[in-house]
Design an enzyme around this catalytic site. Structure first.
Site, PDB file in Angstrom:
ATOM      1  N   ARG A 103      12.336   8.289   8.759  1.00  0.00           N
ATOM      2  CA  ARG A 103      12.326   7.499   7.517  1.00  0.00           C
ATOM      3  C   ARG A 103      13.060   8.251   6.405  1.00  0.00           C
ATOM      4  NH1 ARG A 103       6.516   8.591   4.704  1.00  0.00           N
ATOM      5  NH2 ARG A 103       5.943  10.425   5.890  1.00  0.00           N
ATOM      6  N   GLU A 109       6.218  -9.496   1.686  1.00  0.00           N
ATOM      7  CA  GLU A 109       7.280  -9.232   2.663  1.00  0.00           C
ATOM      8  C   GLU A 109       8.050 -10.495   3.058  1.00  0.00           C
ATOM      9  OE1 GLU A 109       4.085  -8.403   3.016  1.00  0.00           O
ATOM     10  OE2 GLU A 109       4.125  -6.254   2.667  1.00  0.00           O
ATOM     11  N   PHE A 168       4.423  -4.891   8.825  1.00  0.00           N
ATOM     12  CA  PHE A 168       4.559  -6.004   7.878  1.00  0.00           C
ATOM     13  C   PHE A 168       5.964  -6.608   7.917  1.00  0.00           C
ATOM     14  CE2 PHE A 168       1.792  -2.664   5.836  1.00  0.00           C
ATOM     15  CZ  PHE A 168       0.656  -3.095   6.490  1.00  0.00           C
ATOM     16  N   HIS A 170       6.942   3.640   9.741  1.00  0.00           N
ATOM     17  CA  HIS A 170       5.567   3.846  10.228  1.00  0.00           C
ATOM     18  C   HIS A 170       5.333   3.054  11.518  1.00  0.00           C
ATOM     19  CE1 HIS A 170       5.384   5.608   6.340  1.00  0.00           C
ATOM     20  NE2 HIS A 170       4.089   5.871   6.389  1.00  0.00           N
ATOM     21  N   ASP A 180      -3.914   6.180   9.421  1.00  0.00           N
ATOM     22  CA  ASP A 180      -4.100   4.812   8.922  1.00  0.00           C
ATOM     23  C   ASP A 180      -4.700   3.883   9.989  1.00  0.00           C
ATOM     24  OD1 ASP A 180      -3.350   5.294   6.388  1.00  0.00           O
ATOM     25  OD2 ASP A 180      -1.382   4.323   6.491  1.00  0.00           O
ATOM     26  N   ARG A 228       7.170   7.854  10.844  1.00  0.00           N
ATOM     27  CA  ARG A 228       6.543   8.540   9.713  1.00  0.00           C
ATOM     28  C   ARG A 228       6.532  10.050   9.913  1.00  0.00           C
ATOM     29  NH1 ARG A 228       0.964  10.251   9.049  1.00  0.00           N
ATOM     30  NH2 ARG A 228       0.599  10.700   6.855  1.00  0.00           N
TER      31      ARG A 228
END
Lengths: 282, 313
Positions: B10, B58, B83, B109, B117, B167
């Site tokens: 990322r 989104e 998302f 991610h 998460d 990530r």
């Protein structure tokens, strides 16, 4: 506008309704109700308002139009064909295999269509993107988008409305074709949209209202919307679903049904009588 | 040798955008309130006038990207893979891919290595979802260098692209000076004829380490890095099937619809050989430090060695 111009617009809108009805009848499928309710709005935009020419439909400086309620394209196709974006001969082939005119707008196949649409709630976001591009490049084109009132039940519509006002997209005018009906019943029964004006105002829009079948009123509202600075504008257009064909007007079952041969004849004759009365011919 | 870089893809993505934006004025970047996490924040800092935060919306972001692309901009729309490809699947399909608009979608991610998460944010289906859409190119870079090349290739391609971003900071595997990213081309990182390991994303480096380990035990494993999952490099896979006779795939993704299925689809039709799909076995993930999860789910070299040996047994 003078009375001649107004007469001319009425004739074009009536012809758009005739072509739309013919296309839907030939295809044995389509959405007559909303195509008829929005026909006058398309006519005004393409014949009086928008800076776009069929000779150069992809001009980067042109005004843009996004039909967010994409299923109501048959009358839009008719307006575009009459304007010269493509041949009138395409109209009866609507929805047929190999046709240029798809069941919902396809920007790749159809000159004059600025965005593919049809999945409700999506066109308005693309219209916001176009308006934003205009702001980034300091261009003075305008973006118009027609939504259905039922379509406003989609959450994405309100995401887009928030985005438009947050980014001060005063080059965007949203027109909501409030014909009051959707597939499962009236918009008030199914989704409960009112008070739409207050909702739009609270989302940061300057809101206007118009009779979506009265060209004087349409001109007044669109002119006023164009003069709004610093925020997007919305026009709530009161319309009649199925406008122009007596048995379709305000009838929920004509949202997405094609007329049979007998119904087609009746509808066609009613529209031809209106055209005749206006002094127009096909 | 180029420098070994330990960096999350990322981060490399954010850096690549900045670099490319110097010469390409059409690039605009959209995010959905995750700029700090997707690293589009790097671009935002350099080019605030070309960055637009769309808020936590989104679906609208993808539509806005479509509209911008229709006006000649080249939007990179970033969010978490979950998302971007999950929430906004249909906007990507209908507003971007159907009209073949020039939008680049970045899903950060992705995979189990999202870590703490937990399951709601560990996207294990994005490759499957994006692969299934016509007109879509799907790229899953393995490391920093590959991501730099992938973003550039995505920019040069006129059409929709999905870029998968991780990530977790990972050591680079493409450290050779002559490294060149070629869209749609698989990369043979180790040669061998006992078995072929096909990997994608952060598992690629572990696969190389595993192959080196296997070699010590007399097993010559070929390692192929597939960064472009669609369109996939059929030739390299067919050749591997012919020459090694056995293929084992590794991906940080559900085994349904991802790399394994893409490879199986080619091989089963063109040169059928025994094939084993390793990845997340149609399950959701759970919370935990990324490195621990990667170990548990078998994405580290020892896990790969074990799987390959049991496959060959």
């Amino acid at each position: 506008m003078n009375s001649n111009e107004k007469q001319e617009l009425r004739i074009i809108a009536c012809k758009a309704r005739l072509y739309a009805l013919e296309g839907i009848f030939n295809a044995k499928s389509g959405h007559p109700g909303g195509s008829l309710s929005a026909a006058d709005i398309y006519t005004y935009l393409y014949y009086k308002e928008m800076k776009v020419t069929p000779e150069n439909p992809n001009n980067p400086d042109r005004d843009r139009f996004v039909l967010s309620k994409g299923h109501c394209c048959p009358s839009l196709y008719a307006v575009l064909a009459m304007k010269g974006f493509f041949s009138l001969e395409e109209l009866p082939k609507l929805r047929k295999v190999g046709a240029m005119l798809q069941g919902h707008p396809d920007m790749k196949s159809t000159p004059g269509i600025d965005m593919s649409s049809g999945s409700l709630g999506q066109g308005i976001s693309a219209a916001c993107g176009m308006a934003l591009a205009g702001k980034i490049d300091n261009k003075d084109y305008r973006v118009y988008s027609v939504l259905g009132d039922g379509e406003c039940e989609e959450g994405q519509v309100w995401e887009a409305f928030m985005f438009a006002s947050h980014n001060n997209l005063d080059n965007l005018t949203v027109i909501i074709d409030c014909n009051g009906l959707q597939i499962d019943g009236t918009v008030e029964e199914v989704g409960g949209l009112e008070p739409l004006d207050k909702k739009l105002e609270s989302f940061g829009f300057e809101v206007f209202k118009m009779d979506g079948h009265d060209f004087d009123d349409i001109e007044k509202a669109i002119t006023a919307a164009k003069n709004v600075k610093g925020k997007p504008s919305a026009i709530i257009a009161k319309t009649i679903k199925g406008k122009g064909i007596s048995y379709m007007e305000n009838q929920v079952n004509w949202h997405g049904a094609a007329p049979n041969a007998e119904q087609y004849e009746i509808g066609r004759n009613e529209l031809l009588a209106q055209l005749n009365e206006l002094g127009g011919t096909l | 040798m180029a420098e070994l870089v330990v960096k999350a893809t990322r981060e490399s993505f954010g850096e690549a955008l900045c670099e490319l934006a110097k010469t390409n004025k059409d690039i605009v970047v959209l995010d959905a309130d995750l700029a700090a996490a997707t690293k589009t924040s790097i671009f935002k800092k350099e080019y605030p006038d070309r960055f637009f935060d769309c808020g936590i919306a989104e679906g609208n972001m993808m539509g806005v990207a479509a509209g911008l692309a229709s006006c000649g901009k080249i939007p990179f729309a970033a969010s978490f893979a979950m998302f971007a490809t999950g929430r906004a699947f249909e906007q990507i399909r209908n507003s971007i891919a159907y009209p073949k608009l020039n939008v680049k979608i970045a899903g950060s991610h992705a995979g189990i290595s999202t870590g703490e998460d937990g399951a709601t944010h560990q996207c294990l289906e994005d490759i499957a979802i994006m692969r299934a859409i016509p007109n879509m190119t799907v790229i899953n870079p393995a490391d920093h260098y590959e991501m730099l090349g992938a973003v550039k290739a995505a920019l040069e391609l006129d059409g929709p692209v999905y870029l998968r971003l991780g990530r977790l900071a990972v050591p680079s595997v493409n450290n050779n000076d002559d490294y060149k990213f070629e869209l749609g081309k698989g990369v043979t990182l180790r040669d061998g004829d006992d078995v072929t390991i096909v990997a994608t994303g952060l598992v690629v480096r572990e696969a190389v380490l595993a192959a080196d380990e296997l070699k010590k035990e007399g097993i010559n494993a070929r390692v192929i890095n597939i960064h472009t999952i669609k369109p996939i490099d059929e030739d390299i896979l067919i050749k591997a099937a012919k020459e090694t006779g056995k293929i084992i795939t590794f991906e940080e993704h559900n085994v349904i619809g991802g790399l394994g299925d893409a490879v199986a689809s080619v091989v089963s039709q063109k040169c059928p050989v025994l094939l084993k799909k390793c990845g997340v076995q149609d399950k959701f993930g759970y919370s935990g430090p990324a490195k621990e999860l990667l170990e548990i789910f078998g994405f580290t070299a020892p896990g790969i060695v074990k799987e390959v040996k049991s496959f060959l047994a």
